[in-house]
Design a protein around this motif. Structure first.
Motif, PDB file in Angstrom:
ATOM      1  N   ALA A   8       0.829  -1.206   0.000  1.00 14.73           N
ATOM      2  CA  ALA A   8       0.000   0.000   0.000  1.00 14.73           C
ATOM      3  C   ALA A   8       0.862   1.253   0.000  1.00 14.73           C
ATOM      4  N   GLU A   9       1.929   1.244   0.788  1.00 15.05           N
ATOM      5  CA  GLU A   9       2.828   2.400   0.833  1.00 15.05           C
ATOM      6  C   GLU A   9       3.524   2.603  -0.511  1.00 15.05           C
ATOM      7  N   ALA A  10       3.948   1.508  -1.123  1.00 10.73           N
ATOM      8  CA  ALA A  10       4.633   1.605  -2.412  1.00 10.73           C
ATOM      9  C   ALA A  10       3.705   2.125  -3.499  1.00 10.73           C
ATOM     10  N   VAL A  11       2.478   1.631  -3.522  1.00 13.15           N
ATOM     11  CA  VAL A  11       1.517   2.070  -4.534  1.00 13.15           C
ATOM     12  C   VAL A  11       1.144   3.535  -4.321  1.00 13.15           C
ATOM     13  N   ALA A  12       1.059   3.954  -3.076  1.00  6.01           N
ATOM     14  CA  ALA A  12       0.705   5.340  -2.783  1.00  6.01           C
ATOM     15  C   ALA A  12       1.751   6.309  -3.322  1.00  6.01           C
ATOM     16  N   GLY A  13       3.002   5.856  -3.417  1.00  4.35           N
ATOM     17  CA  GLY A  13       4.066   6.719  -3.916  1.00  4.35           C
ATOM     18  C   GLY A  13       4.235   6.706  -5.417  1.00  4.35           C
ATOM     19  N   PHE A  14       3.368   5.957  -6.102  1.00  5.29           N
ATOM     20  CA  PHE A  14       3.487   5.822  -7.555  1.00  5.29           C
ATOM     21  C   PHE A  14       2.722   6.926  -8.273  1.00  5.29           C
ATOM     22  N   SER A  15       3.353   7.516  -9.281  1.00  2.00           N
ATOM     23  CA  SER A  15       2.710   8.532 -10.098  1.00  2.00           C
ATOM     24  C   SER A  15       2.693   8.070 -11.546  1.00  2.00           C
ATOM     25  N   PRO A  16       1.538   8.015 -12.192  1.00  2.00           N
ATOM     26  CA  PRO A  16       1.466   7.570 -13.584  1.00  2.00           C
ATOM     27  C   PRO A  16       2.349   8.380 -14.522  1.00  2.00           C
ATOM     28  N   GLU A  17       2.584   9.657 -14.203  1.00  6.71           N
ATOM     29  CA  GLU A  17       3.429  10.489 -15.063  1.00  6.71           C
ATOM     30  C   GLU A  17       4.856   9.955 -15.135  1.00  6.71           C
ATOM     31  N   ALA A  18       5.269   9.192 -14.132  1.00  9.05           N
ATOM     32  CA  ALA A  18       6.644   8.698 -14.091  1.00  9.05           C
ATOM     33  C   ALA A  18       6.921   7.618 -15.128  1.00  9.05           C
ATOM     34  N   VAL A  19       5.884   7.038 -15.711  1.00  9.71           N
ATOM     35  CA  VAL A  19       6.097   5.937 -16.660  1.00  9.71           C
ATOM     36  C   VAL A  19       5.815   6.354 -18.096  1.00  9.71           C
ATOM     37  N   THR A  20       5.460   7.614 -18.322  1.00  6.64           N
ATOM     38  CA  THR A  20       5.182   8.046 -19.685  1.00  6.64           C
ATOM     39  C   THR A  20       6.478   8.203 -20.470  1.00  6.64           C
ATOM     40  N   GLY A  21       6.384   8.004 -21.764  1.00  8.82           N
ATOM     41  CA  GLY A  21       7.553   8.149 -22.615  1.00  8.82           C
ATOM     42  C   GLY A  21       7.287   7.593 -23.992  1.00  8.82           C
TER      43      GLY A  21
END
Length: 302
Positions: A175-188
């Motif tokens: 849960a903590e790991a998912v909470a820190g995930f931002s979809p913008e970080a995987v765009t490219g």
């Protein structure tokens, strides 16, 4: 009629044989490849539809096809589109594709190879990483779906599991790991295979070939090697060893720590979900994959 069941969220069409392909569709394939003297069904994969080796008098081809109204037909079309944009990527080429007579079909050049060995010290490892470099150095095709579309299915399963709040301590870690995930970080713009497991790396005399592109997409260049890390752990590497190995990939240094940990948790939660709720015959290997992913997320969460 073929049986249907659900794999990866879509009904699986099982029990299909070469004769299920419409005669007119088969005739076009034979006009391109030659008379098909033998068709051997290829089993063991998770993708719905028919996979077969087609044999003519002096050559073999690999065939994939599915009824066009099946929900997974879009994945066949995606693989076709990805293949047309590969350039020098080490992957079998589509020699013919058809979308007619109620079927979507792909005919590939046949690859004579074996699954890659990802265990520590394996001579296959350098070729696997080089194949990933070559894949991810290319831009995806113009209309490629973004990796976020693929990750949405993982996020859905993650939310379903986390909402149940199981007692196991690693659930809070997820849960903590998912909470820190931002979809913008995987765009490219990079071409991504998205499913780098040992069976999708075929070791041939010409080198490592990457097969099965149904989930190909566009995204940050480090995503594929992030998904490779738990496969390396499953094969016997420690998390630190696996991360050290993929650190030679040019995209790895561009990824933020939170993004990698979030992707690791989403990848793992999807396997946790499938180990609990997926097809019975797939639960064991899903559970092994989930255990490897859990080990990695724990390593990154210290």
């Amino acid at each position: 009629m073929p049986d249907a069941r659900t794999i990866r969220g879509v009904p699986e069409v099982s029990g299909l044989h070469w004769e299920a392909v419409p005669e007119a569709h088969r005739a076009v394939i034979e006009a391109r490849c030659g008379q098909i003297l033998k068709a051997e069904a290829v089993t063991g994969g998770l993708m719905p539809g028919l996979a077969a080796r087609l044999h003519t008098g002096d050559r073999a081809f690999f065939f994939k096809g599915i009824p066009g109204e099946h929900p997974a037909a879009r994945l066949y079309r995606r693989e076709r589109d990805a293949n047309q944009a590969m350039g020098d990527v080490p992957a079998p080429r589509v020699l013919w594709s058809g979308d007619s007579e109620g079927w979507v079909s792909l005919v590939f050049e046949h690859v004579d190879g074996r699954d890659a060995d990802l265990s520590p010290g394996s001579p296959d490892l350098p070729g696997v990483l080089e194949a990933m470099r070559r894949v991810n150095s290319r831009h995806a095709w113009e209309d490629a779906p973004p990796v976020g579309d693929n990750l949405a299915a993982l996020q859905e399963k993650a939310a379903a599991l986390l909402a149940k709040r199981p007692d196991e301590p690693h659930w809070a870690m997820y849960a903590e790991a998912v909470a820190g995930f931002s979809p913008e970080a995987v765009t490219g713009p990079s071409l991504l295979h998205y499913d780098p497991h040992p069976g999708n790396f075929q070791v041939t005399r010409a080198g490592v070939m990457v097969i099965d592109w149904a989930f190909a997409c566009a995204g940050a260049s480090w995503i594929d090697v992030a998904f490779l890390v738990p496969r390396l752990i499953e094969a016997g590497h420690s998390p630190a060893q696996a991360e050290a190995f993929v650190a030679d990939h040019p995209g790895w240094a561009t990824a933020s720590a939170d993004a990698v940990t979030g992707v690791a948790a989403l990848w793992t939660l999807f396997r946790e979900y499938k180990a609990l709720h997926g097809p019975e015959e797939a639960k064991d290997f899903r559970a092994r994959a989930a255990q490897a992913g859990r080990t990695w997320v724990k390593h990154r969460s210290r």
